[in-house]
Design an enzyme around this catalytic site. Structure first.
Site, mmCIF file in Angstrom:
data_model
loop_
_atom_site.group_PDB
_atom_site.id
_atom_site.type_symbol
_atom_site.label_atom_id
_atom_site.label_comp_id
_atom_site.label_asym_id
_atom_site.label_seq_id
_atom_site.Cartn_x
_atom_site.Cartn_y
_atom_site.Cartn_z
ATOM 1 N N ASP A 1 40.546 45.700 42.663
ATOM 2 C CA ASP A 1 40.583 46.318 41.338
ATOM 3 C C ASP A 1 39.409 47.284 41.179
ATOM 4 O O ASP A 1 38.279 46.967 41.558
ATOM 5 C CB ASP A 1 40.496 45.200 40.291
ATOM 6 C CG ASP A 1 40.717 45.700 38.878
ATOM 7 O OD1 ASP A 1 41.811 46.196 38.597
ATOM 8 O OD2 ASP A 1 39.787 45.596 38.061
ATOM 9 N N GLU B 1 37.383 39.900 60.761
ATOM 10 C CA GLU B 1 36.974 38.646 61.406
ATOM 11 C C GLU B 1 38.118 37.636 61.421
ATOM 12 O O GLU B 1 38.107 36.677 62.174
ATOM 13 C CB GLU B 1 35.808 38.003 60.639
ATOM 14 C CG GLU B 1 34.471 38.636 60.874
ATOM 15 C CD GLU B 1 33.430 37.969 59.991
ATOM 16 O OE1 GLU B 1 33.548 36.746 59.722
ATOM 17 O OE2 GLU B 1 32.513 38.678 59.555
HETATM 18 C C1 NOJ Z 1 42.971 48.003 36.706
HETATM 19 C C2 NOJ Z 1 43.968 46.947 36.352
HETATM 20 O O1 NOJ Z 1 45.182 47.246 36.968
HETATM 21 C C3 NOJ Z 1 44.048 46.922 34.852
HETATM 22 O O2 NOJ Z 1 45.127 46.131 34.391
HETATM 23 C C4 NOJ Z 1 42.736 46.443 34.308
HETATM 24 O O3 NOJ Z 1 42.752 46.514 32.896
HETATM 25 C C5 NOJ Z 1 41.585 47.314 34.820
HETATM 26 N N1 NOJ Z 1 41.685 47.590 36.218
HETATM 27 C C6 NOJ Z 1 40.257 46.639 34.573
HETATM 28 O O4 NOJ Z 1 40.095 45.534 35.413
#
Ligand code: NOJ
Ligand code: CA
Length: 530
Positions: A214, A263
């Protein structure tokens, strides 16, 4: 003689070939938004046991892997992207044993499992943030500006709207690129690096096949946290490197993670959720010593227009070629308006867009429900909404609940087999024809179109990875060759005639063949055997 191809043609019966090394290069990866997929215990919220129970569905659909959105312990201020404990499963979604069972059952079914990891920020309920001394070291705290420090340290805005800074009772400010409940971690601190490496090992040891990372472009901020300029952020986001996104320093982090993934046996992968201003900058995330894939949001943003589509396909392939990474393709996810609605052409266009995507070389991401042709739900009552961006942007834009409505599985009435106890967001009253049950076995259904396309994709050697070669096509149409297949796309709202390209294999809408010519309907895509 005129012959009409009904859509789709029946799936061949022989077993799919075994997929060898480099499985991810042409994999079709299905995004499960856990909260909205299937509810096993009747509380109205999807959970891990619900996913486990539906693995046969995913297997029959023909995907290679599932990506599960965050199910970690979380106060759920941002649908679980606010993690309080990265080694625990939130009771809403089940237990660690459920996660273990799900990974095992998926593997038994021949499906790989990718989980989300959230390294840019934690929840404000994370023990590190709860301890003021630790928090000061491990998050981004700064004194405020103004005589009494009453102004934020800089002019950055949260992606969800409003300032990216919140003042604590102690008088200092902390950075949150997203909601205030999601403080940004300080990646200058080695403890943060060590902790995320340990978290990754924890899940790799449990058997996951990789991570969707993310905000993979956000962990490193420009030194000194410089101002962007009044009103500039909204204008520049997406087209420029901002002081908090796509900084060159993030690549060192991805290199360490690649070494860690390597790894482990079994080709565990890292997928960057990175919003980079260009395909070239996105390609930096998938250099040979970095991550395996990066989401292609440039493709997702393209409109249904031949010049734009061809342009973004060419740019994406050209950018990936020098680094040797496969391109990826995505039309929908849990953050954007579902493509059936977004592309503006209803179900016909959505089906055509899906077949086009699945004919492109590289790896494709499907978002749960697109295989059912689900539209965005645009009339959710405000009191039902849960997306933090809705509240912070005063309901103007950026809200994402409409693509997160729980899936319809069966029956005529909500919750359509999602569970026995309702659904956390209300489902439309007219979704009975869209359920898995209603579509299964109907050769004209979108579900069967996806099943057949995925089946053909596995069987046609070379259709996954590789190159494409564009062919001449009438105005408003695209035509390109892939190994063994010619793909035509009619982006126009009306039928078009073309010289018969070959034997029709699969079409998003019925094509008509008359001697040496073919008529393809408006907003359609056809795969022809050549
Ligand atoms: C991207 C994620 O897909 C989204 O749903 C989220 O709100 C933001 N990153 C923050 O983590
Ligand atoms: Ca549940």
């Amino acid at each position: 003689m005129t012959q009409e191809l009904t859509s789709p043609s029946p799936a061949p019966q022989a077993p799919a070939p075994h997929r060898g090394p480099g499985w991810w290069r042409d994999a079709v990866i299905y995004q499960v938004y856990v909260r909205s997929f299937a509810d096993s215990n009747g509380d109205g919220i999807g959970d891990l046991r619900g996913v486990c129970g539906r693995l046969p569905y995913l297997k029959a659909l023909g995907v290679d892997a599932v990506w599960l959105t965050p199910f970690y312990a979380s106060p759920q201020a941002d649908g679980g992207y606010d993690v309080a404990d990265y080694r625990a499963v939130d009771p809403l979604f089940g237990s660690l044993d459920d996660a273990r069972d799900l990974i095992g059952a998926a593997h038994d079914a021949g499906l790989r499992v990718i989980i989300d990891i959230v390294p840019n920020h934690t929840s404000d309920r994370h023990p590190w943030f709860q301890d003021p001394a630790l928090a000061r070291e491990r998050y981004v705290f700064r004194p405020g500006k103004g005589e009494r420090g009453e102004l934020p340290p800089n002019d950055w805005e949260s992606i969800f709207g409003g300032p990216a800074w919140t003042r604590t009772d102690r008088g200092d400010w902390y950075l949150h690129l997203f909601a205030p409940e999601q403080p940004d971690l300080n990646w200058d601190n080695p403890d943060v690096h060590a902790e995320f490496a340990a978290i990754m090992r924890f899940w790799l040891d449990l058997g996951v096949d990789g991570f969707r990372i993310d905000v993979a472009h956000g962990m490193v901020k420009a030194p000194g946290l410089p101002d962007i300029g009044h009103g500039e952020q909204a204008r520049l986001v997406g087209s420029q490197v901002l002081p908090f996104f796509d900084q060159d320093g993030v690549h060192a982090i991805h290199r360490t993670w690649r070494r860690l993934l390597d790894e482990y046996d079994g080709e565990r992968i890292g997928v960057a959720e990175a919003w980079a201003p260009s395909a070239e900058r996105l390609a930096l995330y998938v250099r040979p010593d970095e991550l395996h894939q990066a989401f292609n949001f440039h493709y997702l943003r393209a409109s249904w227009d031949v010049t734009e589509l061809r342009g973004v396909i060419d740019e994406s392939l050209a950018a990936m070629r020098p680094v040797g990474a496969p391109a990826t393709w995505v039309l929908s996810n849990h953050d954007v308006v579902r493509h059936r609605t977004r592309l503006g052409g209803g179900l016909d266009r959505a089906r055509a867009a899906a077949l086009l995507m699945l004919a492109l070389p590289g790896s494709a991401y499907l978002y749960q429900g697109e295989e059912l042709g689900l539209p965005e739900v645009t009339d959710l009552p405000d009191e039902a909404r849960q997306d933090p961006s809705f509240f912070r942007a005063n309901g103007q834009d950026g809200f994402r609940d409409g693509c997160r409505v729980p899936l319809p599985w069966s029956g005529d009435l909500p919750p359509y087999g999602f569970g026995s106890g309702g659904s956390w967001l209300p489902q439309p009253a007219d979704w009975a024809p869209l359920t898995v049950e209603a579509q299964t076995g109907d050769p004209g259904s979108t579900l069967e179109l996806y099943r057949t396309a995925l089946d053909l994709r596995r069987r046609l050697p070379g259709l996954g990875d590789g190159e494409i070669s564009w062919q001449p096509a009438p105005e408003g149409l695209l035509a390109f060759r892939r190994p063994g297949v010619l793909c035509t796309v009619n982006t126009l709202g009306r039928a078009a005639a073309l010289p018969l390209p070959g034997k029709p294999l699969l079409s998003s809408a019925p094509v008509t063949i008359d001697g040496a010519s073919a008529v393809v309907p408006g907003d359609s895509c056809t795969w022809w055997a050549i």
